[in-house]
Design an enzyme around this catalytic site. Structure first.
Site, short mmCIF file in Angstrom:
data_model
loop_
_atom_site.label_atom_id
_atom_site.label_comp_id
_atom_site.label_asym_id
_atom_site.label_seq_id
_atom_site.Cartn_x
_atom_site.Cartn_y
_atom_site.Cartn_z
N LYS A 109 0.86 -1.18 0.00
CA LYS A 109 0.00 0.00 0.00
C LYS A 109 0.91 1.23 0.00
O LYS A 109 2.03 1.13 0.44
CB LYS A 109 -0.89 0.01 1.25
CG LYS A 109 -1.70 -1.24 1.48
CD LYS A 109 -2.95 -1.24 0.64
CE LYS A 109 -3.71 -2.55 0.82
NZ LYS A 109 -4.76 -2.76 -0.15
N HIS A 138 -6.58 -13.72 -7.18
CA HIS A 138 -7.39 -12.77 -6.42
C HIS A 138 -8.82 -12.83 -6.92
O HIS A 138 -9.06 -13.04 -8.10
CB HIS A 138 -6.83 -11.36 -6.58
CG HIS A 138 -7.44 -10.40 -5.61
ND1 HIS A 138 -8.66 -9.82 -5.83
CD2 HIS A 138 -7.03 -9.96 -4.39
CE1 HIS A 138 -8.96 -9.05 -4.79
NE2 HIS A 138 -8.01 -9.12 -3.90
#
Length: 416
Positions: free
Chosen positions: A166, A285
């Site tokens: 992030k 994912h």
């Protein structure tokens, strides 16, 4: 003197067959059916069976050219859902011949392609599928599976640790690589591209691949452990996706990733075959899953998407967290987690498993616990997910007061 009588006819005459004995080669489906007021459950269940196999709304002359009995889906059992008014579980059996071998895409097109817009139903949800052994055997499945992955990584007897880099969008490739290095150096096994990091103007895929690979090898040398970074190969076309996968292989990285729902099962299966042929692990994912699985009356349960993925191929898949949520959800999550890992699963309605599923040695998939977890959740997570899992802390690692590396250390320590 007309050959047959045209006109709208009831589905249940043809497609509701409670006396049917299911065959070992049938694909079985459990649907949660909510009929419109006034539509009897048998008719609703039969309509689902018809519309997702051979039926159309009227009799057509070409019906005479095939053997309906051989090719039709059959609703063979209906039971009311306890505690819900006017809601039923309809069980449908599909003959194996309705499906193309080795195509998850075709399986879903057939079973859930049309029937969800059906007027006689208020809502419809596919709760579970039983994939027959004969059909499972037409799939390659995960590129490597749990055991091979542990051997490749030389990591045994514990869950693997990962974190998503992030801020997910906006870092330059070099700074992104730096974040990767800090996390891996601190003790994580894996770092991950966010699912929406593909190849944007501020960081093109090739630059990212290079800097992440550099970070990975540097951390590997310094820690003496094998490290990985899930390079997201998802792209706008299959060709572009393969180009990225090939480049990753040339760099010598251990693992790449794909968003299998947005990328599609066809692209995913292609990628999984490539990964097996070239020794790459494949991290999956599930971006977009909640669009399909969030509503409890309509859509598809995630366990069905997970089964589809195991057939299509992937070595890791995101599976939610269970931490801090309701107890009942915990059993159900455990149900599909075991469905991904184990070779054989017994029917167990309390865990949401509607059918006994035999995977006949198709490799297993490692579930990834991710989403809002941090160090303090470790004991609960290891208890729930066991050793064969990847625990993925995102912001919970990078937002730690002393930066990424110490937090990575904290994660590793908490695990041990």
């Amino acid at each position: 003197s007309v050959g047959f009588k045209a006109g709208v006819k009831e589905y249940k005459l043809t497609y509701y067959t409670p006396e049917y004995e299911t065959k070992d080669t049938d694909i079985l489906a459990a649907f949660r059916v909510t009929p419109q007021p006034g539509v009897p459950p048998e008719e609703a269940g039969a309509a689902v069976a018809a519309e997702s196999s051979t039926g159309t709304w009227t009799t057509v002359w070409t019906d005479g050219l095939t053997s309906l009995d051989r090719y039709k889906g059959r609703c063979y059992h209906i039971e009311p859902v306890p505690g819900e008014e006017d809601q039923y579980i309809a069980y449908v059996a599909y003959p194996l011949d309705l499906f193309e071998e080795g195509s998850v895409t075709n399986m879903f097109t057939s079973i859930v392609g049309n029937v969800f817009g059906f007027k006689a139903l208020r809502a419809l949800r596919l709760e579970d599928l039983r994939i027959p052994v004969a059909y499972v055997k037409t799939f390659q499945g995960p590129p490597h599976g749990i055991q091979v992955e542990r051997d490749k990584l030389n990591k045994y007897g514990r869950p693997l640790l990962g974190c998503t880099i992030k801020p997910k969008l906006g870092l330059s490739a070099k700074n992104y690589g730096r974040a990767v290095y800090e996390c891996l150096r601190g003790g994580l096994d894996f770092t991950k591209d966010d699912e929406n990091v593909n190849s944007q103007p501020f960081m093109r895929w090739r630059d990212r691949f290079l800097f992440c690979t550099e970070a990975l090898f540097k951390a590997q040398v310094e820690t003496g452990e094998i490290k990985g970074h899930y390079l997201n190969a998802t792209a706008g076309t299959c060709e572009e996706m393969m180009k990225r996968a090939v480049f990753a292989r040339e760099l010598g990285v251990p693992i790449i990733m794909h968003d299998y729902l947005t990328g599609g099962f066809t692209a995913n299966t292609t990628l999984a075959h490539y990964c097996r042929d070239n020794g790459l692990l494949l991290h999956i994912h599930r971006a977009m899953h909640a669009v399909i699985d969030r509503q409890k009356n309509h859509g598809m349960h995630f366990r069905v998407l997970a089964k589809g993925l195991r057939m299509s191929g992937g070595d890791h898949i995101h599976a939610g967290t269970v931490v801090g949520k309701l107890e009942g959800e915990r059993d159900i999550t455990l149900g599909f987690v075991d469905l991904l890992r184990d070779d054989f699963i017994e029917k167990d309605r309390s865990r949401g498993i509607y059918f006994t599923q035999d995977w006949v040695s198709l490799p297993g998939v490692i579930p990834v616990a991710s989403g809002g977890i941090h160090v303090x959740h470790m004991p609960a997570l290891t208890e729930i997910f066991g050793d064969d899992s990847v625990l993925q802390x995102g912001g919970g690692t990078l937002x730690x007061p002393w930066g990424n590396a110490p937090x990575a250390v904290a994660n590793r320590v908490a695990l041990x």
